[in-house]
Scaffold this active site. Structure first.
Site, short mmCIF file in Angstrom:
data_model
loop_
_atom_site.label_atom_id
_atom_site.label_comp_id
_atom_site.label_asym_id
_atom_site.label_seq_id
_atom_site.Cartn_x
_atom_site.Cartn_y
_atom_site.Cartn_z
N SER A 38 37.55 -23.69 27.40
CA SER A 38 37.15 -25.07 27.07
C SER A 38 38.36 -25.91 26.67
O SER A 38 38.42 -27.10 26.97
CB SER A 38 36.09 -25.08 25.97
OG SER A 38 36.63 -24.67 24.73
N LEU A 117 44.64 -14.11 24.49
CA LEU A 117 44.48 -13.12 23.43
C LEU A 117 45.50 -12.00 23.45
O LEU A 117 45.35 -11.00 22.76
CB LEU A 117 43.06 -12.53 23.48
CG LEU A 117 41.94 -13.54 23.26
CD1 LEU A 117 40.59 -12.84 23.29
CD2 LEU A 117 42.12 -14.29 21.93
N LYS A 118 46.56 -12.13 24.24
CA LYS A 118 47.58 -11.09 24.28
C LYS A 118 48.91 -11.64 23.72
O LYS A 118 49.15 -12.86 23.77
CB LYS A 118 47.79 -10.60 25.72
CG LYS A 118 46.58 -9.94 26.33
CD LYS A 118 46.19 -8.68 25.56
CE LYS A 118 45.07 -7.92 26.24
NZ LYS A 118 44.63 -6.75 25.43
N LEU A 119 49.77 -10.73 23.27
CA LEU A 119 51.06 -11.14 22.71
C LEU A 119 52.00 -11.60 23.82
O LEU A 119 52.20 -10.90 24.80
CB LEU A 119 51.69 -9.97 21.95
CG LEU A 119 52.91 -10.30 21.09
CD1 LEU A 119 52.51 -11.16 19.89
CD2 LEU A 119 53.62 -9.03 20.63
N ILE A 120 52.58 -12.78 23.66
CA ILE A 120 53.58 -13.29 24.61
C ILE A 120 54.88 -12.53 24.34
O ILE A 120 55.34 -12.46 23.21
CB ILE A 120 53.80 -14.80 24.42
CG1 ILE A 120 52.51 -15.57 24.72
CG2 ILE A 120 54.95 -15.30 25.30
CD1 ILE A 120 52.03 -15.49 26.14
N ASN A 134 50.54 -23.02 21.09
CA ASN A 134 49.33 -22.23 20.93
C ASN A 134 48.38 -22.98 20.01
O ASN A 134 48.81 -23.74 19.15
CB ASN A 134 49.63 -20.86 20.32
CG ASN A 134 48.37 -20.04 20.11
OD1 ASN A 134 47.62 -19.79 21.05
ND2 ASN A 134 48.11 -19.66 18.88
N HIS A 136 45.26 -22.33 17.28
CA HIS A 136 44.58 -21.32 16.47
C HIS A 136 43.44 -22.02 15.74
O HIS A 136 43.65 -23.13 15.21
CB HIS A 136 45.56 -20.67 15.48
CG HIS A 136 44.95 -19.59 14.66
ND1 HIS A 136 44.65 -18.35 15.16
CD2 HIS A 136 44.54 -19.58 13.36
CE1 HIS A 136 44.10 -17.61 14.21
NE2 HIS A 136 44.02 -18.34 13.11
N ASP A 177 51.04 -16.18 15.49
CA ASP A 177 50.68 -17.26 14.55
C ASP A 177 51.73 -17.57 13.50
O ASP A 177 51.39 -18.16 12.46
CB ASP A 177 49.35 -16.93 13.84
CG ASP A 177 48.23 -16.72 14.84
OD1 ASP A 177 47.33 -15.92 14.53
OD2 ASP A 177 48.28 -17.33 15.91
N GLU A 206 39.50 -29.16 18.09
CA GLU A 206 40.50 -28.58 18.99
C GLU A 206 40.60 -29.42 20.25
O GLU A 206 41.69 -29.76 20.75
CB GLU A 206 40.11 -27.15 19.38
CG GLU A 206 40.14 -26.17 18.24
CD GLU A 206 39.78 -24.77 18.70
OE1 GLU A 206 40.25 -24.36 19.78
OE2 GLU A 206 39.06 -24.08 17.96
N1 LIG Z 1 54.24 -14.13 20.75
C1 LIG Z 1 53.03 -14.69 20.51
N2 LIG Z 1 51.98 -14.44 21.32
C2 LIG Z 1 50.77 -15.01 21.08
C3 LIG Z 1 50.58 -15.83 19.96
C4 LIG Z 1 51.70 -16.09 19.10
O1 LIG Z 1 51.61 -16.85 18.10
N3 LIG Z 1 52.90 -15.51 19.41
N4 LIG Z 1 49.33 -16.37 19.68
C5 LIG Z 1 48.21 -15.68 20.32
C6 LIG Z 1 46.89 -16.36 20.08
N5 LIG Z 1 46.32 -15.83 18.83
C7 LIG Z 1 46.12 -16.68 17.78
O2 LIG Z 1 46.27 -17.90 17.86
C8 LIG Z 1 45.99 -14.46 18.72
C9 LIG Z 1 45.44 -13.81 19.82
C10 LIG Z 1 45.12 -12.46 19.74
C11 LIG Z 1 45.34 -11.75 18.55
C12 LIG Z 1 45.01 -10.29 18.50
O3 LIG Z 1 44.94 -9.71 17.42
N6 LIG Z 1 44.83 -9.69 19.70
C13 LIG Z 1 44.42 -8.27 19.78
C14 LIG Z 1 43.96 -7.94 21.20
C15 LIG Z 1 42.69 -8.73 21.53
C16 LIG Z 1 42.15 -8.35 22.91
O4 LIG Z 1 42.90 -7.78 23.72
O5 LIG Z 1 40.97 -8.66 23.15
C17 LIG Z 1 45.61 -7.37 19.44
O6 LIG Z 1 46.78 -7.74 19.72
O7 LIG Z 1 45.30 -6.25 18.98
C18 LIG Z 1 45.85 -12.40 17.45
C19 LIG Z 1 46.17 -13.76 17.52
C20 LIG Z 1 48.46 -15.45 21.79
N7 LIG Z 1 49.75 -14.79 21.94
N1 LIG Z 2 43.85 -16.71 17.76
C1 LIG Z 2 43.58 -17.33 19.02
C2 LIG Z 2 42.18 -17.91 19.02
O1 LIG Z 2 41.30 -17.43 18.32
N2 LIG Z 2 42.01 -18.95 19.83
C3 LIG Z 2 40.72 -19.60 19.89
O2 LIG Z 2 39.95 -19.05 20.94
C4 LIG Z 2 39.04 -20.07 21.37
C5 LIG Z 2 39.19 -20.16 22.87
O3 LIG Z 2 38.21 -20.98 23.35
P1 LIG Z 2 38.35 -21.59 24.86
O4 LIG Z 2 38.68 -20.42 25.76
O5 LIG Z 2 37.01 -22.19 25.10
O6 LIG Z 2 39.48 -22.60 24.80
C6 LIG Z 2 39.46 -21.39 20.69
O7 LIG Z 2 38.62 -21.67 19.58
C7 LIG Z 2 40.86 -21.08 20.21
O8 LIG Z 2 41.24 -21.80 19.04
#
Ligand SMILES: Nc1nc2c(c(=O)[nH]1)N[C@@H](CN(C=O)c1ccc(C(=O)N[C@@H](CCC(=O)O)C(=O)O)cc1)CN2
Ligand SMILES: NCC(=O)N[C@@H]1O[C@H](COP(=O)([O-])[O-])[C@@H](O)[C@H]1O
Length: 236
Positions: A38, A117-120, A134, A136, A177, A206
């Site tokens: 979204s 949802l994955k680490l960059i 990003n 949050h 984050d 958002e």
């Molecule tokens: N290098 C970075 N990569 C990402 C960031 C960041 O700030 N630095 N932000 C995230 C988005 N995010 C929060 O905003 C976030 C997304 C996912 C997780 C998390 O705990 N993920 C799980 C796996 C989830 C899954 O695979 O379904 C995990 O790593 O165990 C925390 C925060 C995007 N990338």
């Molecule tokens: N920590 C990362 C996180 O929780 N991100 C959140 O996932 C949703 C994605 O919705 P969308 O796919 O409809 O944009 C959004 O609420 C975003 O803030």
């Protein structure tokens, strides 16, 4: 044209970027999604309306069957899979391949994480220094970090008893984050709220705030304080 950053102008802050020359050309965006998309759709709508001087050149996802990827394909936007599924490495890109695709194949200038949802990886963070955003769904630094995503965030916020929440848009660094905050907005949290009610209230903000941040980046309306805090300027 007098410019102010988003809060009251202050002499203590450095001056806004001076754009006497014509507006910068459209920036090429890569949007990373994992779910319904979204926020991606809100940003793409703003691009189509001319509110963002950018083009979504490519979408990247760890979940190529997600709603955000379906939307991209419906709009003729290429979709890349990253990271590759663990059980099928040939079905997606590695870190180096992703960087090569973004820089050489798609000439990406700004990376926008939208529910990804994955680490960059550090390689991408370094290559796109101060060019990865990003969103949050909480007021960082609270309620952020590993394990805090999607509904988990709003459940933690409601359980805590705090009375305000809202989206944070920040630059991405190597950890979850912890990068410099560019913008936030607040919404009330009522003690009677269910997490789903709070999620909907935050998501609405958002969809308002993220396109404004992407537009500011595309217009080169973000400057940096010497201590590393970004300032988003808006034209009046
Ligand atoms: N290098 C970075 N990569 C990402 C960031 C960041 O700030 N630095 N932000 C995230 C988005 N995010 C929060 O905003 C976030 C997304 C996912 C997780 C998390 O705990 N993920 C799980 C796996 C989830 C899954 O695979 O379904 C995990 O790593 O165990 C925390 C925060 C995007 N990338
Ligand atoms: N920590 C990362 C996180 O929780 N991100 C959140 O996932 C949703 C994605 O919705 P969308 O796919 O409809 O944009 C959004 O609420 C975003 O803030």
């Amino acid at each position: 044209m007098r410019q102010q950053h988003l809060t009251a102008a202050s002499a203590a802050h450095p001056q806004p970027p001076q754009h006497s020359e014509p507006a910068p050309p459209s920036k090429r965006l890569a949007v990373f999604v994992s779910g319904g998309g979204s926020n991606f759709r809100a940003i793409h709508a703003a691009v189509q309306q001319g509110a963002i001087a950018g083009t979504v050149a490519v979408v990247v996802s760890n979940a190529p069957g997600c709603g955000g990827c379906d939307y991209a394909r419906q709009h003729g936007i290429p979709v890349l899979t990253y990271p590759a599924p663990k059980d099928d490495p040939s079905a997606g890109l590695g870190d180096d391949e992703l960087l090569q695709q973004l820089t050489e194949e798609f000439s990406v200038e700004l990376v926008v994480l939208a529910g990804y949802l994955k680490l960059i990886p550090s390689s991408l963070v370094r290559a796109f220094k101060r060019r990865i955003l990003n969103i949050h769904p909480a007021l960082l630094p609270a309620f952020g970090g590993k394990g805090y995503y999607g509904g988990k965030v709003h459940r933690a916020v409601v359980a805590s008893g705090v009375r305000f929440s809202g989206p944070t848009i920040h630059f991405v660094d190597e950890e979850y984050d912890t990068g410099p905050i560019l913008a936030q907005a607040i919404v009330p949290v009522y003690p009677t709220d269910r997490p789903e009610q709070l999620a909907a209230r935050v998501l609405k903000e958002e969809h308002r705030l993220y396109p404004l941040c992407v537009a500011a980046m595309c217009d080169d309306r973000v400057t940096w304080r010497e201590d590393g805090v970004p300032i988003m300027w808006t034209a009046h």
